[in-house]
Each structure stands twice: as C-alpha cells, then as structure tokens.
Design an enzyme around this catalytic site. Structure first.
Site, PDB file in Angstrom:
ATOM      1  N   CYS A   2       0.872  -1.187   0.000  1.00 11.77           N
ATOM      2  CA  CYS A   2       0.000   0.000   0.000  1.00 11.77           C
ATOM      3  C   CYS A   2       0.907   1.235   0.000  1.00 11.77           C
ATOM      4  O   CYS A   2       2.052   1.179   0.388  1.00 11.77           O
ATOM      5  CB  CYS A   2      -0.852   0.010   1.262  1.00 11.77           C
ATOM      6  SG  CYS A   2      -1.901  -1.424   1.384  1.00 11.77           S
TER       7      CYS A   2
ATOM      8  N   ARG B  22       4.026   0.904  -6.907  1.00 13.34           N
ATOM      9  CA  ARG B  22       4.053  -0.160  -5.879  1.00 13.34           C
ATOM     10  C   ARG B  22       2.962  -1.189  -6.127  1.00 13.34           C
ATOM     11  O   ARG B  22       2.927  -2.238  -5.506  1.00 13.34           O
ATOM     12  CB  ARG B  22       3.873   0.462  -4.498  1.00 13.34           C
ATOM     13  CG  ARG B  22       4.968   1.439  -4.105  1.00 13.34           C
ATOM     14  CD  ARG B  22       4.535   2.326  -2.953  1.00 13.34           C
ATOM     15  NE  ARG B  22       4.388   1.564  -1.737  1.00 13.34           N
ATOM     16  CZ  ARG B  22       5.336   1.474  -0.795  1.00 13.34           C
ATOM     17  NH1 ARG B  22       6.463   2.097  -0.970  1.00 13.34           N
ATOM     18  NH2 ARG B  22       5.163   0.775   0.293  1.00 13.34           N
TER      19      ARG B  22
ATOM     20  N   TRP C 118      -3.363  -2.207  -1.708  1.00 12.16           N
ATOM     21  CA  TRP C 118      -3.136  -3.503  -2.365  1.00 12.16           C
ATOM     22  C   TRP C 118      -3.793  -4.509  -1.428  1.00 12.16           C
ATOM     23  O   TRP C 118      -3.331  -4.730  -0.308  1.00 12.16           O
ATOM     24  CB  TRP C 118      -1.638  -3.760  -2.500  1.00 12.16           C
ATOM     25  CG  TRP C 118      -1.302  -4.917  -3.365  1.00 12.16           C
ATOM     26  CD1 TRP C 118      -1.190  -4.926  -4.720  1.00 12.16           C
ATOM     27  CD2 TRP C 118      -1.047  -6.272  -2.942  1.00 12.16           C
ATOM     28  NE1 TRP C 118      -0.855  -6.166  -5.170  1.00 12.16           N
ATOM     29  CE2 TRP C 118      -0.776  -7.031  -4.108  1.00 12.16           C
ATOM     30  CE3 TRP C 118      -1.016  -6.917  -1.727  1.00 12.16           C
ATOM     31  CZ2 TRP C 118      -0.486  -8.380  -4.084  1.00 12.16           C
ATOM     32  CZ3 TRP C 118      -0.734  -8.265  -1.686  1.00 12.16           C
ATOM     33  CH2 TRP C 118      -0.469  -8.985  -2.855  1.00 12.16           C
TER      34      TRP C 118
ATOM     35  N   ASN D  61      -0.877   0.660   6.159  1.00 12.83           N
ATOM     36  CA  ASN D  61      -0.121  -0.242   5.275  1.00 12.83           C
ATOM     37  C   ASN D  61       0.400  -1.352   6.168  1.00 12.83           C
ATOM     38  O   ASN D  61       1.097  -1.092   7.134  1.00 12.83           O
ATOM     39  CB  ASN D  61       1.037   0.518   4.617  1.00 12.83           C
ATOM     40  CG  ASN D  61       1.896  -0.393   3.752  1.00 12.83           C
ATOM     41  OD1 ASN D  61       1.448  -1.480   3.367  1.00 12.83           O
ATOM     42  ND2 ASN D  61       3.110   0.028   3.465  1.00 12.83           N
TER      43      ASN D  61
ATOM     44  N   LYS E 133      11.169 -12.760 -15.239  1.00 12.50           N
ATOM     45  CA  LYS E 133      10.870 -11.519 -15.967  1.00 12.50           C
ATOM     46  C   LYS E 133       9.708 -11.731 -16.924  1.00 12.50           C
ATOM     47  O   LYS E 133       8.777 -10.951 -16.986  1.00 12.50           O
ATOM     48  CB  LYS E 133      12.110 -11.044 -16.769  1.00 12.50           C
ATOM     49  CG  LYS E 133      13.203 -10.416 -15.968  1.00 12.50           C
ATOM     50  CD  LYS E 133      12.870  -9.058 -15.393  1.00 12.50           C
ATOM     51  CE  LYS E 133      12.441  -8.992 -13.978  1.00 12.50           C
ATOM     52  NZ  LYS E 133      12.853  -9.626 -12.859  1.00 12.50           N
TER      53      LYS E 133
ATOM     54  N   HIS F 149      15.942 -35.079 -17.177  1.00 14.35           N
ATOM     55  CA  HIS F 149      15.299 -35.732 -16.012  1.00 14.35           C
ATOM     56  C   HIS F 149      13.820 -35.357 -15.928  1.00 14.35           C
ATOM     57  O   HIS F 149      13.272 -35.255 -14.831  1.00 14.35           O
ATOM     58  CB  HIS F 149      16.043 -35.310 -14.735  1.00 14.35           C
ATOM     59  CG  HIS F 149      17.482 -35.688 -14.755  1.00 14.35           C
ATOM     60  ND1 HIS F 149      17.923 -36.978 -14.569  1.00 14.35           N
ATOM     61  CD2 HIS F 149      18.588 -34.948 -15.042  1.00 14.35           C
ATOM     62  CE1 HIS F 149      19.243 -37.017 -14.677  1.00 14.35           C
ATOM     63  NE2 HIS F 149      19.672 -35.791 -14.962  1.00 14.35           N
TER      64      HIS F 149
ATOM     65  N   LYS G 294       5.648  -3.532  -6.076  1.00 12.91           N
ATOM     66  CA  LYS G 294       7.088  -3.328  -6.163  1.00 12.91           C
ATOM     67  C   LYS G 294       7.775  -3.788  -4.880  1.00 12.91           C
ATOM     68  O   LYS G 294       8.871  -4.314  -4.928  1.00 12.91           O
ATOM     69  CB  LYS G 294       7.411  -1.853  -6.397  1.00 12.91           C
ATOM     70  CG  LYS G 294       8.908  -1.560  -6.546  1.00 12.91           C
ATOM     71  CD  LYS G 294       9.502  -2.323  -7.720  1.00 12.91           C
ATOM     72  CE  LYS G 294      11.003  -2.144  -7.825  1.00 12.91           C
ATOM     73  NZ  LYS G 294      11.583  -3.066  -8.828  1.00 12.91           N
TER      74      LYS G 294
HETATM   75  C1  AGP Z   1      11.259  -9.088  -9.350  1.00 10.84           C
HETATM   76  O1  AGP Z   1      11.102  -8.590 -10.671  1.00 10.84           O
HETATM   77  C2  AGP Z   1      10.024  -8.910  -8.527  1.00 10.84           C
HETATM   78  N1  AGP Z   1       9.557  -7.579  -8.558  1.00 10.84           N
HETATM   79  C3  AGP Z   1      10.152  -9.504  -7.144  1.00 10.84           C
HETATM   80  O2  AGP Z   1      10.476 -10.858  -7.300  1.00 10.84           O
HETATM   81  C4  AGP Z   1      11.225  -8.866  -6.223  1.00 10.84           C
HETATM   82  O3  AGP Z   1      12.513  -9.167  -6.695  1.00 10.84           O
HETATM   83  C5  AGP Z   1      11.055  -9.470  -4.820  1.00 10.84           C
HETATM   84  O4  AGP Z   1       9.780  -9.120  -4.343  1.00 10.84           O
HETATM   85  C6  AGP Z   1      12.124  -8.996  -3.828  1.00 10.84           C
HETATM   86  O5  AGP Z   1      12.031  -7.606  -3.661  1.00 10.84           O
HETATM   87  P1  AGP Z   1      13.234  -6.842  -2.913  1.00 10.84           P
HETATM   88  O6  AGP Z   1      14.464  -7.037  -3.748  1.00 10.84           O
HETATM   89  O7  AGP Z   1      12.790  -5.413  -2.862  1.00 10.84           O
HETATM   90  O8  AGP Z   1      13.379  -7.459  -1.568  1.00 10.84           O
END
Ligand code: AGP
Length: 611
Positions: free
Chosen positions: A2, A27, A75, A101, A488, A507, A606
């Site tokens: 949030c 975010r 969120w 949040n 990605k 495997h 984010k």
């Molecule tokens: C990666 O593209 C994602 N946004 C997500 O996996 C991110 O790397 C993960 O949430 C960890 O975030 P941080 O590096 O801010 O701890």
C-alpha cells in the site's frame, strides 16, 4: 504494497496528496482514497476502486481546500478490492480517519471484542478494526495520541499508519511497525509517506520512523515517542534523490528506462570501490566487520524473487573465490524453518526495496540467533539497511518498474565486490583480483553494446507474443540467469515460464518439448559450452523453437538455433550481468506487444511488505 501520503501545513494539500499517490503507483494497488478536513473542519472521505486518476475525477469540481489530509493506495490483503474496503477507514461518526499499510494479525480477536462492545463494521478489512479500537479508547481517554499509542500495544502485526480526528484539526498521528513510514520536513508544513519518492518534490529533509515508534505531526514540527511512551530523539536526514531520477525521462515505461540505465547504474555500483593496484575492493559499509566475515564458517544468502536469483549467482562467486561454504535460502522459508545459526555464520540479505517483509522477518530471526548480518540494499535508509549489522548500498538509483532489472545487475556487481573483498583475504590471488576489477570496469561498455541489440531483440519478440509457455536453460553461473529470465517473462507478460539447469532437461522437462515450446539457452563460450550445445541438439531434435544468448565470436551456434543473440564476453562470475540484459529486453518487448501494463503488472507490487 500500500502507499501512504499525508500533509499538514498552510497550503491546499489535495493536489499534493494526489501527486504523491501518483508517485507511489508503481508499488501496485487496486483502490485509492483521500481523507481531509474541509474548509469547515468537517472530515471528508473520498475513495474509489480503481486508479488515482479515478480518485482525481471523484474529487473534481468539489473545489475543496484543506490544510490537513491523508491519502492511500491499497493492495488488498483482507477484503476484496472495492470502494468499501478502500482506505481511509473511519469510525461510525466519520470524525476519525485512518490509513494503514500492513496486516493486523490479531484483528479477529479485536473485532469480536469491539462487536461485544456494540461496534458495527461496514468493511471486511483489518484496518477498520484499528479505527474502532482507537475510537473506543479515544472516547475513554479523550486524548487521541494516547488512545492511538495504547491501542498499538494491543495490536499484533505490521503497520504504517496515519490518523487524524475532527477534534484535532492541527495534527496527524503516525506510527510504524514493519511497514515503512517517513516524515518529510518542510517550512510551516510537514509531509508523510511510505516511500521518499512521494515527498521529494517538496522536501529533501526526512525522518525515518523505526519499529514501535509513534509521532504527532503539526505544521511546525513533530514529537516522537516509542509506543511504550518513552521520549526519543529522531535525526533529520538529507535525501539525495531528485525528481528527475524518479520520472520516466521520456521512456514509454520505467522498466525500459531502467534497463537502458544499466551502464550508468553499474558504474555507480562500483564507483570508488576498486583498489586496482592491490586487486581488492573497498567497501566502507563492511569496515569493522571484514575480519569476522572472512572467518565465517558458512555464508547464507537470503532474499526473495529476483534478489534470490542474484543470491544464487553470489553462491557460485563466493565458493569459487573464498572457499567458504555458501547456502542460498528463500527468506520466506528461512524464517519459518527454525534455522540452525551461530555467531560463526554470516547471513547476507539482498533486497532492492529494503522493505520486503519476508526478508525483514528472516533478518530479525537471524539477529536473535547471533549470526552476523549484512544488507545488500538499494533503497537508502530502508528497514533492512538500517537493521543489518553492516552492509553495502547498491547505488543503482530508484527502481520504479515492478519488474526488477537494474537492481539485479547491481546486486550481482556488488556481490562480486564483496566476493573480491573476502576472497583476497582467503584464496584469491592478486592477479585474479586485478582481473576481476578489470572486468568489472569493462561491464558498462559491454552492456551498452548489448543494448544496441534492442531493435533486433524486439523483432525476435514478435514471434513469441502468442506463446503459452517458455523454458529457460543455463548451466553454472547462468542457471540463476535462466531463473531470472523466466521470472521476468512471467511477471510482465503472464506467459508461463520455467528456468532449469540445462542438464536437468533429461530428467523430465524434455517431455514438454514440441514445436510449440520456445526454449531460451544461455550458451556463452565457456567451459560447459559443448554440454550446452548437446542440450540444444536434444531440444532441436524434438522440434523446440530455439533462442540462444551466445558469444559474439561464436560462429557455430547459428546453425543450431532459430534465433541467436550475440553478446560480448567477460569472466564467468560476471557473465550473468551480460546474459540477463537480452532476457530483460525480450520479456519487455513481448509484454508491450501484448498490450500489458509493464510497469504495474496485475497482482504484483514493487515492494512486498506483507507475508
Ligand atoms: C522481481 O522482478 C520482482 N519484482 C520480485 O520478485 C522482487 O525481486 C522481490 O519481491 C524482492 O524484492 P526486494 O528485492 O525489494 O526485496
């Protein structure tokens, strides 16, 4: 997760709150709201299911002017995304407004007690329980600050909150535990945000709230205490971020801007940290701890998502150049696994945001068990950066796109610096150290060269917009890159993708191969190249569509694959930084061609500050 913004001062806060929420959109969220006291000090609570632009429309024409207000992007954790569950939440009379949040873990028990006291609830959220708890105590104590402080001692879970009451038109109360909260210091005005990006347009002076702290903010200043009522002194810090740095700078998406920024972000990550003559790195953030780190019996790296993939690269690096055993753990698993730790262990926490709750919780558990903690973090002043014993900032600059790109390459570069620092006290020779430094310095130029393939990669992407599945395969240092490439693609194009060690195909996964299965191979000319070529032939024999990320001097790979992307080479430990760039661009272009929201993919945030 949030987003939180707030203002108290002499100007009209409404446009500033909207602008602040827009800076937090990256975010990830599903609804938005604004609470303020209008010209007659009457609380207004306007919220929408949807985007900040929808909230702006809902406000339009009201012509409101207010000196005190709070804003929120939600969120959803408890309660579906809808207008009722959006924040701010208020008491029945609408005199108290709160934004939150985090997650109140014991909200069920608290809600039951409040219902027994005659309270009713209009939403499915845990936040509304907090509002009524404060309301209930405020009516008993007739002191808002004490009521909030008292209630936060009843609460289990995480919060970053901002709350105001009609009876106190000159103050906003904030509190923090587990979710980020920062106060922006202005002239006759003060700001609140869950992230400095939302307030740097107005001030560069900030105060970071710590866990279990509460503060009352007026336009002239603030007073902070712990929730146990102890007075505390907070330091005002200077933020070096500029507005330009967090804007798109003419690119269509933040993600593309951040991919293109990687030569610069890599320069910033290594700048001032290389002692070329001695072949060692210089990391001020680890000074005072390096002897203990070098004597570690074991190094554990823990993180989430992309940062965990960087950790896997770090495992190969540290074991190769320091001879210290390394384990890599998902933070979410590590924290619940009752980890066996001792003061002889060093645990490295990798995090772009520095606020990932799973990583933060693993950090707290680790510190309880006496191991040394190191933070490799991008966001300056973030919780993980503040709570680890020592650390190294990535200096990658703000990363706004939800899909992490430049943070990953900076994480790998900083892991190489840490490896060099430790390794040169262990088994790494001066010559090897100097070679690592030479190659680190060559990376920005090599990345620039790869970025020139952007149009070629965009053309390749056109062939895969309708793919349902993807496989990414790599060996050794490039196995984590296969995982990162798959992540990605998954997170921005919603195409199912898996990363595997290339040798693992036989495997089981090879059963998936047919003419509808695109397979991306990381195939640099290294010690396992011939093995990778055999894997490519196994896939080709079964009709798989083949893409290879290969070395620019490789003349044989073109006869084996459908598409080859030729890139410069470097030493094995740094190849992940070069190999990942084409994968970032490939996933970006596929997602754009699918017309998807690349910077704010569905269901994602984010910074994951919930469990
Ligand atoms: C990666 O593209 C994602 N946004 C997500 O996996 C991110 O790397 C993960 O949430 C960890 O975030 P941080 O590096 O801010 O701890």
């Amino acid at each position: 997760m949030c987003g939180i913004v707030g203002y108290i001062g002499t100007k009209n806060c409404i446009p500033m709150l909207i602008e602040g929420l827009k800076r937090l959109e990256y975010r990830g969220y599903d609804s938005a709201g604004l609470g303020f006291l209008d010209e007659n000090s009457k609380p207004k609570n306007i919220k929408v299911k949807g985007k900040v632009a929808d909230l702006e429309n809902a406000l339009n024409g009201n012509g409101h002017f207010s000196n005190i207000g709070i804003g929120h992007t939600r969120w959803a954790t408890h309660g579906i995304p809808n207008q009722t569950n959006a924040h701010p939440h208020s008491n029945k009379e609408g005199t108290l407004l709160l934004i939150h949040n985090g997650i109140i873990e014991n909200f069920g028990v608290l809600k039951k007690a409040l219902i027994n006291d005659g309270y009713t609830f209009y939403s499915d959220t845990d936040t509304e329980v907090l509002v009524n708890l404060i309301d209930s105590n405020y009516k008993k104590k007739e002191d808002l600050f004490q009521a909030v402080r008292y209630d936060l001692n009843e609460v289990e879970g995480t919060y970053g909150i901002a709350v105001f009451h009609k009876d106190y038109p000159d103050q906003i109360i904030v509190a923090k535990n587990g979710s980020p909260l920062v106060i922006g210091i202005g002239e006759n005005e003060n700001f609140i945000a869950s992230d400095v990006n939302a307030l740097i347009a107005h001030t560069s002076k900030v105060v970071y709230m710590e866990d279990h702290e509460i503060a009352v903010i007026t336009k002239n200043g603030f007073k902070a205490k712990t929730i146990s009522d102890e007075k505390i002194k907070k330091e005002i810090q200077e933020v070096k971020l500029t507005l330009e740095e967090i804007s798109k700078g003419g690119y269509e998406h933040f993600m593309l801007k951040e991919i293109i920024e990687q030569p610069e972000s890599l320069r910033n990550s290594i700048r001032g940290r290389l002692l070329e003559k001695e072949g060692i790195s210089k990391l001020g953030g680890l000074s005072g701890y390096i002897d203990r780190i070098a004597l570690s019996k074991r190094i554990i790296i823990t993180a989430c998502g992309t940062s965990w993939h960087a950790g896997l690269v770090g495992e190969y690096m540290l074991e190769q150049y320091t001879n210290i055993p390394v384990e890599v753990e998902y933070a979410s698993e590590f924290r619940y696994r009752n980890p066996i730790l001792s003061p002889d262990d060093t645990v490295i926490f990798i995090s772009q945001s520095g606020e990932t709750l799973d990583s933060l919780a693993a950090l707290k558990e680790t510190k309880r068990r006496g191991a040394l903690t190191i933070g490799l973090v991008n966001a300056v002043g973030s919780s993980i950066a503040r709570e680890t014993d020592c650390g190294v900032y990535l200096h990658a600059g703000p990363e706004i796109g939800v899909a992490s790109t430049k943070a990953f390459t900076s994480q790998v570069a900083v892991l190489a610096l840490v490896t060099l620092l430790i390794g040169r006290r262990k088994i790494t020779s001066p010559q090897d150290g100097m070679e690592i430094i030479k190659e680190l310095k060559s990376l920005p130029e090599k990345v620039e060269k790869i970025l020139q393939l952007n149009n070629e990669i965009e053309k390749i992407a056109e062939n895969f917009v309708d793919a349902d599945n993807f496989l990414y395969l790599g060996r050794g240092y490039n196995f984590p890159v296969a995982l990162e490439g798959a992540l990605k693609l998954k997170e921005i194009s919603y195409i199912h993708a898996e990363g595997y060690p290339a040798a693992e195909m036989k495997h089981g996964p090879i059963a998936l191969i047919d003419e509808n299965m695109p397979v991306v191979f990381l195939a640099p000319k290294d010690s396992v190249y011939d093995k990778v070529v055999s894997n490519i032939e196994e896939v080709k024999a079964r009709g798989g569509k083949l893409i290879a990320i290969a070395s620019e001097n490789d003349t044989t790979i073109d006869n084996l694959v459908d598409y080859s992307i030729k890139i410069p080479s470097t030493i094995r430990m740094l190849m992940p930084i070069l190999n990942v760039i084409p994968l970032q661009l490939l996933s970006y272009h596929i997602a754009v061609k699918k017309g998807l929201n690349v910077d704010q993919p569905r269901n994602l945030a984010k910074s994951v500050t919930v469990e």
